[in-house]
Motif scaffolding. Structure first.
Motif, PDB file in Angstrom:
ATOM      1  N   GLN A  73      39.829  48.615  43.495  1.00 47.93           N
ATOM      2  CA  GLN A  73      41.054  47.881  43.150  1.00 47.93           C
ATOM      3  C   GLN A  73      40.684  46.430  42.885  1.00 47.93           C
ATOM      4  O   GLN A  73      40.764  45.586  43.764  1.00 47.93           O
ATOM      5  CB  GLN A  73      42.075  47.960  44.293  1.00 47.93           C
ATOM      6  CG  GLN A  73      42.530  49.363  44.632  1.00 47.93           C
ATOM      7  CD  GLN A  73      43.355  50.001  43.534  1.00 47.93           C
ATOM      8  OE1 GLN A  73      44.101  49.341  42.831  1.00 47.93           O
ATOM      9  NE2 GLN A  73      43.202  51.310  43.370  1.00 47.93           N
ATOM     10  N   ILE A  74      40.282  46.115  41.659  1.00 51.71           N
ATOM     11  CA  ILE A  74      39.821  44.776  41.307  1.00 51.71           C
ATOM     12  C   ILE A  74      40.987  43.786  41.286  1.00 51.71           C
ATOM     13  O   ILE A  74      42.080  44.130  40.822  1.00 51.71           O
ATOM     14  CB  ILE A  74      39.070  44.795  39.945  1.00 51.71           C
ATOM     15  CG1 ILE A  74      38.387  43.469  39.659  1.00 51.71           C
ATOM     16  CG2 ILE A  74      39.978  45.211  38.812  1.00 51.71           C
ATOM     17  CD1 ILE A  74      37.163  43.222  40.457  1.00 51.71           C
ATOM     18  N   ASP A  75      40.776  42.590  41.801  1.00 48.91           N
ATOM     19  CA  ASP A  75      41.798  41.550  41.758  1.00 48.91           C
ATOM     20  C   ASP A  75      42.028  41.134  40.309  1.00 48.91           C
ATOM     21  O   ASP A  75      41.083  40.976  39.535  1.00 48.91           O
ATOM     22  CB  ASP A  75      41.351  40.335  42.587  1.00 48.91           C
ATOM     23  CG  ASP A  75      42.435  39.269  42.655  1.00 48.91           C
ATOM     24  OD1 ASP A  75      42.468  38.415  41.750  1.00 48.91           O
ATOM     25  OD2 ASP A  75      43.249  39.320  43.593  1.00 48.91           O
ATOM     26  N   GLY A  76      43.281  40.925  39.952  1.00 46.10           N
ATOM     27  CA  GLY A  76      43.644  40.582  38.583  1.00 46.10           C
ATOM     28  C   GLY A  76      43.091  39.265  38.084  1.00 46.10           C
ATOM     29  O   GLY A  76      43.027  39.043  36.875  1.00 46.10           O
ATOM     30  N   GLY A  77      42.659  38.385  38.954  1.00 48.32           N
ATOM     31  CA  GLY A  77      42.117  37.099  38.539  1.00 48.32           C
ATOM     32  C   GLY A  77      40.661  37.141  38.102  1.00 48.32           C
ATOM     33  O   GLY A  77      40.149  36.182  37.523  1.00 48.32           O
ATOM     34  N   VAL A  78      39.976  38.261  38.352  1.00 54.10           N
ATOM     35  CA  VAL A  78      38.552  38.339  38.032  1.00 54.10           C
ATOM     36  C   VAL A  78      38.309  38.345  36.522  1.00 54.10           C
ATOM     37  O   VAL A  78      37.448  37.625  36.020  1.00 54.10           O
ATOM     38  CB  VAL A  78      37.893  39.560  38.713  1.00 54.10           C
ATOM     39  CG1 VAL A  78      36.465  39.752  38.228  1.00 54.10           C
ATOM     40  CG2 VAL A  78      37.921  39.399  40.231  1.00 54.10           C
ATOM     41  N   PHE A  79      39.058  39.150  35.775  1.00 53.70           N
ATOM     42  CA  PHE A  79      38.802  39.262  34.334  1.00 53.70           C
ATOM     43  C   PHE A  79      39.041  37.970  33.560  1.00 53.70           C
ATOM     44  O   PHE A  79      38.217  37.591  32.728  1.00 53.70           O
ATOM     45  CB  PHE A  79      39.591  40.419  33.721  1.00 53.70           C
ATOM     46  CG  PHE A  79      39.081  41.760  34.163  1.00 53.70           C
ATOM     47  CD1 PHE A  79      37.765  42.135  33.952  1.00 53.70           C
ATOM     48  CD2 PHE A  79      39.911  42.647  34.810  1.00 53.70           C
ATOM     49  CE1 PHE A  79      37.283  43.368  34.374  1.00 53.70           C
ATOM     50  CE2 PHE A  79      39.449  43.879  35.231  1.00 53.70           C
ATOM     51  CZ  PHE A  79      38.135  44.236  35.016  1.00 53.70           C
ATOM     52  N   PRO A  80      40.149  37.248  33.798  1.00 50.89           N
ATOM     53  CA  PRO A  80      40.310  35.969  33.089  1.00 50.89           C
ATOM     54  C   PRO A  80      39.187  34.974  33.407  1.00 50.89           C
ATOM     55  O   PRO A  80      38.719  34.263  32.523  1.00 50.89           O
ATOM     56  CB  PRO A  80      41.667  35.444  33.576  1.00 50.89           C
ATOM     57  CG  PRO A  80      42.403  36.663  34.032  1.00 50.89           C
ATOM     58  CD  PRO A  80      41.349  37.600  34.552  1.00 50.89           C
ATOM     59  N   ALA A  81      38.731  34.937  34.654  1.00 54.03           N
ATOM     60  CA  ALA A  81      37.626  34.037  35.024  1.00 54.03           C
ATOM     61  C   ALA A  81      36.340  34.453  34.325  1.00 54.03           C
ATOM     62  O   ALA A  81      35.572  33.613  33.851  1.00 54.03           O
ATOM     63  CB  ALA A  81      37.432  34.027  36.538  1.00 54.03           C
ATOM     64  N   LEU A  82      36.104  35.743  34.230  1.00 55.07           N
ATOM     65  CA  LEU A  82      34.915  36.267  33.574  1.00 55.07           C
ATOM     66  C   LEU A  82      34.920  35.946  32.083  1.00 55.07           C
ATOM     67  O   LEU A  82      33.897  35.641  31.493  1.00 55.07           O
ATOM     68  CB  LEU A  82      34.837  37.776  33.795  1.00 55.07           C
ATOM     69  CG  LEU A  82      33.564  38.502  33.460  1.00 55.07           C
ATOM     70  CD1 LEU A  82      32.381  37.898  34.198  1.00 55.07           C
ATOM     71  CD2 LEU A  82      33.691  39.971  33.812  1.00 55.07           C
ATOM     72  N   ARG A  83      36.100  35.971  31.487  1.00 54.44           N
ATOM     73  CA  ARG A  83      36.234  35.693  30.051  1.00 54.44           C
ATOM     74  C   ARG A  83      36.352  34.201  29.750  1.00 54.44           C
ATOM     75  O   ARG A  83      36.360  33.801  28.591  1.00 54.44           O
ATOM     76  CB  ARG A  83      37.449  36.430  29.504  1.00 54.44           C
ATOM     77  CG  ARG A  83      37.269  37.927  29.521  1.00 54.44           C
ATOM     78  CD  ARG A  83      38.464  38.643  28.910  1.00 54.44           C
ATOM     79  NE  ARG A  83      38.308  40.072  29.052  1.00 54.44           N
ATOM     80  CZ  ARG A  83      39.073  40.845  29.822  1.00 54.44           C
ATOM     81  NH1 ARG A  83      40.062  40.310  30.512  1.00 54.44           N
ATOM     82  NH2 ARG A  83      38.858  42.137  29.898  1.00 54.44           N
ATOM     83  N   GLY A  84      36.507  33.373  30.789  1.00 55.23           N
ATOM     84  CA  GLY A  84      36.633  31.929  30.586  1.00 55.23           C
ATOM     85  C   GLY A  84      37.969  31.525  29.993  1.00 55.23           C
ATOM     86  O   GLY A  84      38.059  30.553  29.254  1.00 55.23           O
ATOM     87  N   THR A  85      39.034  32.263  30.329  1.00 52.57           N
ATOM     88  CA  THR A  85      40.347  31.984  29.742  1.00 52.57           C
ATOM     89  C   THR A  85      41.340  31.364  30.723  1.00 52.57           C
ATOM     90  O   THR A  85      42.528  31.327  30.440  1.00 52.57           O
ATOM     91  CB  THR A  85      40.957  33.275  29.158  1.00 52.57           C
ATOM     92  OG1 THR A  85      41.087  34.249  30.210  1.00 52.57           O
ATOM     93  CG2 THR A  85      40.107  33.829  28.032  1.00 52.57           C
ATOM     94  N   VAL A  86      40.879  30.872  31.849  1.00 57.87           N
ATOM     95  CA  VAL A  86      41.756  30.269  32.843  1.00 57.87           C
ATOM     96  C   VAL A  86      41.934  28.797  32.510  1.00 57.87           C
ATOM     97  O   VAL A  86      40.957  28.079  32.288  1.00 57.87           O
ATOM     98  CB  VAL A  86      41.180  30.429  34.270  1.00 57.87           C
ATOM     99  CG1 VAL A  86      42.110  29.807  35.297  1.00 57.87           C
ATOM    100  CG2 VAL A  86      40.939  31.898  34.578  1.00 57.87           C
TER     101      VAL A  86
END
Length: 183
Positions: free
Chosen positions: A77-90
């Motif tokens: 159950q991955i936290d939803g904040g991981v993908f935007p941080a990984l993509r540099g879109t925060v």
């Protein structure tokens, strides 16, 4: 495809990493999120999808990677904040504190980011993996001082337990001139 779970395999061999990645995606219906060579001479495959499919592909990958396995992760159950941080879109903010968790592998950085985000009310700002940073992973997060301290401690403890921690720091009030460059 809905990405609920993720798994990754990091190998010390590029050739065996490609064989591992191929076996993983042939095992179950998963989405390839990343598949690439990492410096220094490693291979990385990150997959996502439904929990059962990701688990099956991950287990197959572990078997195929064998003695070339450097690190791995399975997060159901991955936290939803991981993908935007990984993509540099925060987007940047003026949060009080900044935390940085530096790990020895890409997989350890994702685990530390997920653990930190599930521990406290913080924002994952950036998640850098391996290339250009000697194979390390770096998690940058922000929030209130107490939230950042709690999040960094949990991410640090997990990486340390796995033998993959390089360093973890909390900066209560980052200078605005530096904040503009880092965040």
């Amino acid at each position: 495809m809905s990405v609920v779970a993720i798994a990754a395999i990091e190998t010390t061999s590029i050739a065996q990493g490609i064989v591992t990645a191929d076996a993983m995606v042939k095992t179950a219906d998963v989405e390839v999120l990343e598949a690439s060579m990492l410096s220094p001479g490693r291979y990385w495959i990150l997959i996502g999808g439904e929990v059962a499919s990701v688990r099956a592909a991950y287990q197959r990958g572990l078997a195929i990677a064998a003695d070339t396995l450097l690190d791995s992760l399975f997060i159901p159950q991955i936290d939803g904040g991981v993908f935007p941080a990984l993509r540099g879109t925060v987007t940047a903010s003026d949060d009080d504190a900044v935390g940085v968790i530096e790990t020895l592998t890409a997989a350890a950085a994702i685990i530390a980011a997920d653990t930190a985000a599930k521990t406290a009310d913080i924002t994952l700002r950036d998640l850098r993996l391996a290339n250009g940073i000697g194979g390390k992973g770096v998690v940058t997060l922000t929030g209130t001082v107490s939230a950042v301290q709690a999040a960094v401690e949990s991410g640090r403890a997990d990486a340390h337990k796995r033998g993959m921690l390089a360093r973890a720091v909390v900066i209560p009030r980052l200078d605005p001139r530096l904040r503009d460059r880092i965040l």
